[in-house]
Scaffold this motif. Structure first.
Motif, PDB file in Angstrom:
ATOM      1  N   ILE A   1       0.839  -1.195   0.000  1.00 46.97           N
ATOM      2  CA  ILE A   1       0.000   0.000   0.000  1.00 46.97           C
ATOM      3  C   ILE A   1       0.877   1.249   0.000  1.00 46.97           C
ATOM      4  N   ALA A   2       0.546   2.206  -0.868  1.00 47.31           N
ATOM      5  CA  ALA A   2       1.303   3.454  -0.977  1.00 47.31           C
ATOM      6  C   ALA A   2       0.595   4.574  -0.234  1.00 47.31           C
ATOM      7  N   MET A   3       1.348   5.609   0.106  1.00 52.91           N
ATOM      8  CA  MET A   3       0.810   6.723   0.871  1.00 52.91           C
ATOM      9  C   MET A   3      -0.374   7.390   0.172  1.00 52.91           C
ATOM     10  N   HIS A   4      -0.316   7.500  -1.159  1.00 54.22           N
ATOM     11  CA  HIS A   4      -1.369   8.204  -1.878  1.00 54.22           C
ATOM     12  C   HIS A   4      -2.702   7.447  -1.868  1.00 54.22           C
ATOM     13  N   GLU A   5      -2.687   6.175  -1.421  1.00 58.56           N
ATOM     14  CA  GLU A   5      -3.915   5.385  -1.376  1.00 58.56           C
ATOM     15  C   GLU A   5      -4.685   5.547  -0.066  1.00 58.56           C
ATOM     16  N   LEU A   6      -4.085   6.144   0.943  1.00 63.78           N
ATOM     17  CA  LEU A   6      -4.665   6.160   2.282  1.00 63.78           C
ATOM     18  C   LEU A   6      -6.098   6.675   2.312  1.00 63.78           C
ATOM     19  N   ARG A   7      -6.371   7.727   1.555  1.00 66.25           N
ATOM     20  CA  ARG A   7      -7.695   8.353   1.612  1.00 66.25           C
ATOM     21  C   ARG A   7      -8.793   7.464   1.044  1.00 66.25           C
ATOM     22  N   SER A   8      -8.426   6.387   0.361  1.00 72.14           N
ATOM     23  CA  SER A   8      -9.411   5.472  -0.218  1.00 72.14           C
ATOM     24  C   SER A   8      -9.534   4.165   0.561  1.00 72.14           C
ATOM     25  N   LEU A   9      -8.829   4.055   1.677  1.00 73.62           N
ATOM     26  CA  LEU A   9      -8.742   2.776   2.373  1.00 73.62           C
ATOM     27  C   LEU A   9      -9.734   2.621   3.522  1.00 73.62           C
ATOM     28  N   ARG A  10      -9.990   1.367   3.813  1.00 74.45           N
ATOM     29  CA  ARG A  10     -10.735   0.973   5.012  1.00 74.45           C
ATOM     30  C   ARG A  10     -10.002  -0.224   5.613  1.00 74.45           C
ATOM     31  N   VAL A  11      -9.868  -0.240   6.937  1.00 69.69           N
ATOM     32  CA  VAL A  11      -9.184  -1.352   7.598  1.00 69.69           C
ATOM     33  C   VAL A  11     -10.166  -2.051   8.533  1.00 69.69           C
ATOM     34  N   GLY A  12     -10.061  -3.357   8.597  1.00 72.74           N
ATOM     35  CA  GLY A  12     -10.922  -4.137   9.479  1.00 72.74           C
ATOM     36  C   GLY A  12     -10.101  -5.117  10.300  1.00 72.74           C
ATOM     37  N   VAL A  13     -10.484  -5.299  11.557  1.00 72.97           N
ATOM     38  CA  VAL A  13      -9.838  -6.267  12.445  1.00 72.97           C
ATOM     39  C   VAL A  13     -10.873  -7.309  12.851  1.00 72.97           C
TER      40      VAL A  13
END
Length: 289
Positions: free
Chosen positions: A163-175
């Motif tokens: 994952i690249a820094m420019h992708e952060l705004r499009s991400l969702r993380v789940g645990v």
């Protein structure tokens, strides 16, 4: 005279014992008050740490998976573009060998009703593609494992580029914390949308096909793919790497374990809202790679 003197000594001794008892009781009361004060300070410190986003998870061990998904639609606004009133509901939904393993959790979501599996989730499942998912079936201490698997699944899932820094705004993380392990009576002794399954079996063919196989699907997979129990088991046999004939005999030989999961997802807009409610902060997506 002697009797009077003896009576006086007894009275003086009684007063002395009474004074000592009172001093002991006073010291005990002070000690108890100090314990209460310390407990209150610890509770206040824990609460403050949580609010300031430096809360450390408890020393509890549990099998877990960390999943990253990427939104297909246009990027959500950055931290500087959002107002402090733009809070988003926090989702909470349901979703394990000693080595890290991957899961095809959200690789191809086909059901728009998968939204129902993630309670209060404002994002449509069809808007996201899997970006990385790695976890372990062995219990791990959450105070260290959450950070470890968040990084591992983001950067070292061999199916994807890091994952690249420019992708952060499009991400969702789940645990996903995996709980309630139960041995199945047969390979179909589990419920779609409720249980994840782990299968183990040995190949019936010659050569390489005789080795042992194992694989798992998290609870969401069969539900989101609209699979029957049989379809999920067949897919999982292939995921395990078996390329021989999937006969009734092979299916009946499968050892199956079912489990449930507790899942929490956070999207980028929710992260932004949390940062703002905690007094602001730097938007990571605005930093350089």
């Amino acid at each position: 005279s002697g009797s009077g003197s003896g009576s006086g000594n007894l009275h003086g001794s009684s007063n002395s014992k009474s004074s000592k008892m009172k001093r002991k009781q006073s010291k005990k009361a002070k000690a108890e008050n100090n314990i209460d004060d310390n407990n209150n300070q610890e509770q206040q410190s824990t609460a403050y740490s949580y609010r300031s986003s430096s809360y450390i998870p408890p020393s509890v061990s549990c099998p877990l998976f960390v999943t990253w998904s990427k939104r297909r639609s246009p990027h959500p606004p950055s931290l500087s573009e959002m107002t402090s009133s733009s809070g988003v509901a926090t989702p909470a939904s349901t979703t394990a060998s000693s080595s890290n393993i991957t899961s095809d959790e959200d690789e191809t979501t086909t059901s728009s009703s998968a939204h129902a599996l993630a309670n209060n989730n404002t994002d449509d499942e069809n808007d996201y593609d899997l970006r990385g998912c790695i976890g372990t079936l062995a219990p791990r201490n959450l105070s260290t494992a959450l950070r470890e698997f968040a990084i591992t699944s983001a950067m070292h899932d061999r199916r994807f580029d890091p994952i690249a820094m420019h992708e952060l705004r499009s991400l969702r993380v789940g645990v996903s914390l995996l709980v309630k392990y139960e041995e199945c009576i047969h390979p179909y002794d589990w419920d779609v949308g409720v249980h994840g399954i782990i299968i183990k079996f040995g190949g019936s063919g010659g050569g390489r096909e005789r080795r042992s196989y194992s694989a798992t699907y998290l609870p969401e997979v069969a539900y989101e793919q609209r699979w029957s129990q049989h379809e999920a088991v067949v897919s999982l046999v292939r995921k395990a790497g078996y390329r021989g004939v999937i006969s009734d005999e092979l299916i009946s030989s499968i050892e199956c374990t079912r489990y449930q999961s507790s899942k929490h997802r956070v999207s980028y807009p929710e992260y932004v809202a949390e940062k703002q409610s905690g007094g602001g902060g730097t938007d990571p997506s605005m930093l350089g790679d």
